[in-house]
Design a protein around this motif. Structure first.
Motif, short mmCIF file in Angstrom:
data_model
loop_
_atom_site.label_atom_id
_atom_site.label_comp_id
_atom_site.label_asym_id
_atom_site.label_seq_id
_atom_site.Cartn_x
_atom_site.Cartn_y
_atom_site.Cartn_z
N ALA A 314 7.72 59.60 28.71
CA ALA A 314 7.16 60.72 29.19
C ALA A 314 5.32 60.42 28.48
O ALA A 314 4.92 60.95 27.91
N MET A 315 5.02 59.29 28.97
CA MET A 315 4.16 59.01 29.36
C MET A 315 2.68 59.60 30.30
O MET A 315 3.46 59.68 31.42
N THR A 316 1.87 59.69 30.14
CA THR A 316 1.11 60.80 31.42
C THR A 316 0.40 59.85 32.08
O THR A 316 0.32 58.18 31.23
N VAL A 317 -0.61 59.47 33.10
CA VAL A 317 -1.33 59.35 33.86
C VAL A 317 -2.35 58.77 33.30
O VAL A 317 -2.83 58.18 33.56
N GLU A 318 -2.38 59.33 32.87
CA GLU A 318 -4.00 59.27 31.61
C GLU A 318 -3.95 58.16 30.65
O GLU A 318 -4.64 57.13 30.90
N ASP A 319 -2.56 58.29 29.89
CA ASP A 319 -2.57 56.87 29.07
C ASP A 319 -1.92 55.19 30.12
O ASP A 319 -1.76 54.66 29.95
N LYS A 351 -2.49 56.54 39.94
CA LYS A 351 -3.63 56.99 40.17
C LYS A 351 -3.38 58.94 41.53
O LYS A 351 -3.96 59.44 41.40
N LYS A 356 4.90 58.44 39.32
CA LYS A 356 4.68 58.89 38.08
C LYS A 356 5.00 57.72 37.10
O LYS A 356 6.20 56.79 37.28
#
Length: 946
Positions: A314-319, A351, A356
């Motif tokens: 469930a990790m976002t790209v930002e995190d 990035k 993902k």
């Protein structure tokens, strides 16, 4: 003509797209068994002798043990696919007693020790991917000399048999039913006339059977039964359902009442799985439950410093981009990501959107991990002290490490009849409790297999245990503190078999849950190895042993592995062991690998290795690097908990590098003629969705290819064998007269293109006319599943890998010389191999030991039944010995002990004054070195003793 044929194939193909193969009916199964009996009686090869070469040391899966309570040195053991074995000396030796029956597949055994009546419920009681169906309930009154089928032919799998201690004709049976399809012949059945008639006394539904039935000691009227809803498909196993429950009878199984109901304390609902029962008395019952409900999520968070794959789901790209490089690199290294995937490069991929964060979790997921990652409750023990009215779980914590997510494979519990607080639970490992299930300790030891299926607890002597597991038998007299291994039976469950080119050559094979082993083809099944401490068989890999490829240039280089494509390159000389499983690229869907992943060394270059996932992989450097040379060659898989949509068979033509065939578990066969540059599907005319068990490129004709399909996973027991002479554009069904049974393998003879060999779930066959007709092997070979076979090209031996009776071998050199003209001659006498003279013929080093007596086979083909005199002549034609031999139509192997008569000895010594022939210790005269002529019916051949 060509367009008409293509149109016909299109119509047939269209029909099969929408037509799933139906389950075989019990009448079809019984007809096939009768057909095989007839085929064996009239077979041209019924006298070809097969020798079992073991191994015995690792054994196979045990399903039941039945011990004489008055004499515990006498007992019977049932093996899942290896028959029933009998001992009268506490397991020092055993005799197989089911070999005269139509099957070796066993679910349960029961013995009336007063009358010595034996009941065998056929069809394994477990529900694994290699649990074979049975043919009903068998009965013997002569210790297995003969067997009578007492009915229930559509039961497929039988869980338990109870015999009334007061009336041996009163028998209650728990029937599990079909594994892959619904059916109604399941539940509890009872007979009061010794099996002549049966009454179904408990039926839940067509997908729910009865896995266990137990009666109260001393009171046969009080019984408890457990039902089980389960369904297996090639892509999924469901081992729980609303139909799983516990029932009680107070009239010896005539009527039943469901007692695991709401508010009883025992779980109810869709997550109720397999239930095993142990009854101490009428009121005290233990139940071992495979709880398939998901574990509740814990509010407590485990303190950890590193990353886990769940963190990325469930990790976002930002995190993700904020992660410390060191922390991310530790995760990548600890989980064996390829070297090119390190923090800097992976962050760049994320990035750019090429990957993902969740892909870092998916990268690690495969079918093997699914067995352990599913968060179900698992094993639980419940106890009732009021005859099943109420139940209470005996322990507070989870019984972790006993069932994992595959409790369907275990589910047995026992109670010591002398101590109601002493119970035993079988799983991974075997555990015991002395406080009624509040706490448990393991009684597995270093010489005991991890997976446990059966246990006998001596009712008269606490601590005396006989344990049946995936690795065979163990016995303990101190309650499991120490175990003796009783593995003396050849009951290995081989998936695959292969040979090398050494002299003498070695045999390799992968076994169900017992790894990969190698041994000499001349291995004997006896205990002589215990004197030297060196077993003739050596383990080279653990897990569920799978396919083996041996480098023809260096037999120390072996490629093998275990389930779901985890393969290694082994250097047996140096001990080097390199993991070579191909990995998908980060961001791609993971490769799907079959339980039995196929591998193949190219016949054109032993540096080149192929491996099948859902794509065909090729390595040009012994598995160090891989490239996918195909797209997905399957239908794309199906949603389920078993890897599906996978390649099952690979073959490369010896005529052309890159001319390859690939078969899959969902019924596709593909062809490439350019090393994977382009692929064509050539299976559109085949029945739909059947497992491609083998695809074989011909060694004799470039355009020829063979395919076998296996319907076992649909309970379809028909035979499907096809041959094409035009690269698969058109096919001919060559099953012909072969009795119905799922086909596992077909192979060409390497020297005679007309000769084919096939292995089915019920035996082995040979054809002398490219499949127009088949002959059944039977001499020394029981009706057992033959999973694989190989023909040694120099020794001319046929080696069979059976799934239940280890490995068999027979010399088939006469087959390779057969032609239609020979079959028309009254007698054909085949060439004989030279034999080396030995000083110890007829001798032993002690008069108290049996002398060594050599022998050779005189191999003959007879056009008709009859009898002849075989003469052994000297070089000058003097008769040295004569053998009166009876021939059956077909191949006959006549054993000759290399002796001569007194008259022959005198004649030979007169002929050659330089030799002296004296009696050996066994009072026989043996031929000296020289050349001799074997004559029968004006046919002759030479025997040379060197």
């Amino acid at each position: 003509m060509k367009s008409k044929l293509l149109s016909t194939l299109f119509i047939v193909s269209s029909i099969f797209v929408f037509a799933q193969q139906p389950a075989s009916s019990p009448n079809e199964v019984l007809e096939a068994l009768n057909s095989k009996q007839d085929l064996q009686k009239n077979s041209l090869v019924k006298n070809i002798p097969f020798k079992n070469i073991g191994p015995t040391i690792m054994s196979g899966r045990v399903v039941d043990i039945d011990v004489n309570p008055d004499n515990p040195t006498e007992f019977y053991v049932g093996y899942a696919s290896g028959g029933v074995w009998y001992t009268t000396n506490n397991g020092s030796t055993f005799s197989p007693i089911l070999d005269s029956s139509d099957t070796q597949n066993v679910g349960d055994i029961a013995v009336d020790w007063n009358s010595k009546t034996i009941w065998v419920g056929t069809g394994e009681n477990n529900s694994s991917r290699s649990s074979y169906a049975g043919i009903g309930i068998l009965k013997s009154t002569d210790n297995g000399e003969t067997w009578e089928n007492m009915g229930l032919p559509d039961s497929h799998h039988i869980g338990r048999i109870l015999i009334s201690p007061n009336n041996p004709d009163e028998v209650v049976i728990g029937v599990i039913g079909h594994l892959y399809t619904p059916n109604d012949e399941r539940g509890v059945f009872k007979t009061t006339d010794g099996g002549k008639t049966w009454n179904k006394t408990l039926f839940i539904d067509s997908e729910t059977g009865v896995i266990d039935v137990q009666h109260a000691p001393g009171n046969f009227k009080v019984m408890y039964a457990s039902s089980w809803t389960r369904d297996r498909k090639a892509w999924n196993f469901s081992g729980s359902g609303n139909g799983s429950a516990i029932y009680k009878s107070t009239d010896a199984g005539d009527t039943w009442e469901k007692i695991s109901i709401e508010n009883s304390g025992f779980p109810t609902g869709n997550g109720v799985g397999r239930i095993g029962l142990a009854v101490y008395d009428e009121n005290t019952i233990y139940a071992l439950h495979d709880n398939q409900f998901n574990r509740p999520k814990s509010d407590e968070k485990e303190e950890r410093r590193g990353l886990s794959k769940d963190d990325f789901k469930a990790m976002t790209v930002e995190d993700f981009l904020k992660l410390e490089d060191k922390k991310l690199n530790n995760y990548l290294k600890d989980n064996n990501f390829q070297e090119k995937y390190r923090a800097e490069s992976v962050k760049q991929m994320v990035k750019s959107g090429a990957v993902k964060p969740i892909d870092l979790a998916r990268y690690l997921e495969d079918a093997n991990a699914m067995l352990f990652d599913t968060p179900v409750i698992g094993a639980e023990v419940y106890k009732s002290t009021d005859g099943g009215k109420t139940w209470k779980k005996t322990h507070d914590d989870y019984l972790d490490g006993v069932f994992f997510s595959y409790g369907y494979y275990f589910g047995e519990i026992r109670v010591d009849t002398q101590n109601q607080d002493a119970i035993y639970v079988m799983g991974v490992p075997i555990i015991k409790s002395k406080d009624g299930g509040k706490s448990f300790t393991s009684i597995s030891r270093e010489n005991v297999h991890a997976d446990h299926q059966a246990l006998w607890v001596n009712p008269n002597k606490s601590g005396h245990l006989i344990n049946g597991n995936d690795g065979g038998l163990n016995m303990s007299y101190d309650d499991g503190e120490n175990w003796e291994k009783l593995n003396v039976n050849s009951v290995g469950q081989f998936y695959t078999v292969n040979v090398d080119n050494q002299k003498p050559y070695n045999v390799y094979g992968g076994l169900q849950d017992n790894g990969v082993w190698v041994g000499s083809h001349s291995s004997s099944v006896n205990k002589s190895w215990q004197q030297s401490g060196q077993n003739p068989w050596e383990s080279i890999m653990g897990g569920d042993g799978m396919q083996v490829q041996i480098d023809s240039r260096n037999p120390n280089i072996v490629y093998t592995g275990f389930q779901f494509g985890i393969y290694f390159r082994i250097n047996r000389e140096t001990g080097e062991n390199a993991n070579i499983q191909p990995k998908h690229q980060l961001g791609e869907s993971p490769y799907r690998f079959n339980w039995q992943t196929p591998i193949l060394l190219s016949p054109h270059n032993q540096e080149i290795l192929y491996m099948g996932g859902n794509k065909l992989m090729r390595s040009m450097n012994q598995g160090n690097d891989w490239q996918a040379i195909s797209p997905d060659l399957t239908s794309g898989g199906k949603q389920g908990n078993v890897a599906y949509g996978t390649i099952t068979s690979i073959s490369e033509s010896p005529f052309q590098f890159g001319l390859m065939y690939v078969g899959s578990d969902d019924g596709f066969v593909h062809l490439t003629k350019d090393g994977g540059g382009s692929w064509n599907r050539i299976s559109n005319s085949f029945p739909k969705d059947l497992w491609v068990s083998r695809v074989i490129a011909s060694q004799h004709k470039k355009e020829r290819v063979y395919v076998t399909l296996n319907g076992y996973r649909w309970d379809d027991f028909n035979t499907y064998i096809y041959m094409s002479d035009d690269f698969g554009q058109t096919w001919k069904n060559i099953s012909s007269n072969m009795p119905n049974s799922p086909v596992n393998v077909v192979k060409e003879d390497p020297k005679n293109e007309n000769v084919l060999y096939a292995g089915t779930d019920n035996g082995a066959y040979v054809s002398f006319n490219k499949g127009n007709s088949w002959e059944a092997f039977s001499n020394g070979l029981p009706n057992v599943a033959v999973h694989d076979l190989v023909i040694h090209p120099e020794a001319n031996d046929l080696v069979l890998g059976t799934h239940g009776r280890s490995i068999y071998l027979a010399n088939i050199e006469p087959f390779q010389n057969m032609n239609p003209k020979m079959m028309e001659k009254s007698i054909t006498l085949f060439d004989m191999d030279n034999i080396r003279r030995s000083w110890n013929w007829g001798s032993s080093w002690s008069k108290f030991l049996e002398p060594y007596e050599p022998s050779v086979d005189i191999k003959i083909f007879a056009k008709n039944d009859g009898s002849e005199t075989i003469k052994i002549l000297s070089e000058s034609g003097v008769v040295l010995n004569e053998i009166k031999a009876n021939f059956d139509k077909g191949f006959n192997y006549i054993e000759y002990d290399l002796t001569m008569t007194e008259k022959g000895r005198k004649a030979l010594m007169k002929e050659n004054s330089e030799i002296d022939i004296s009696k050996s210790q066994n009072e026989k005269y043996y031929l000296p070195k020289g050349k001799y002529t074997i004559v029968v019916n004006n046919q002759q051949t030479t025997l040379e003793i060197e």
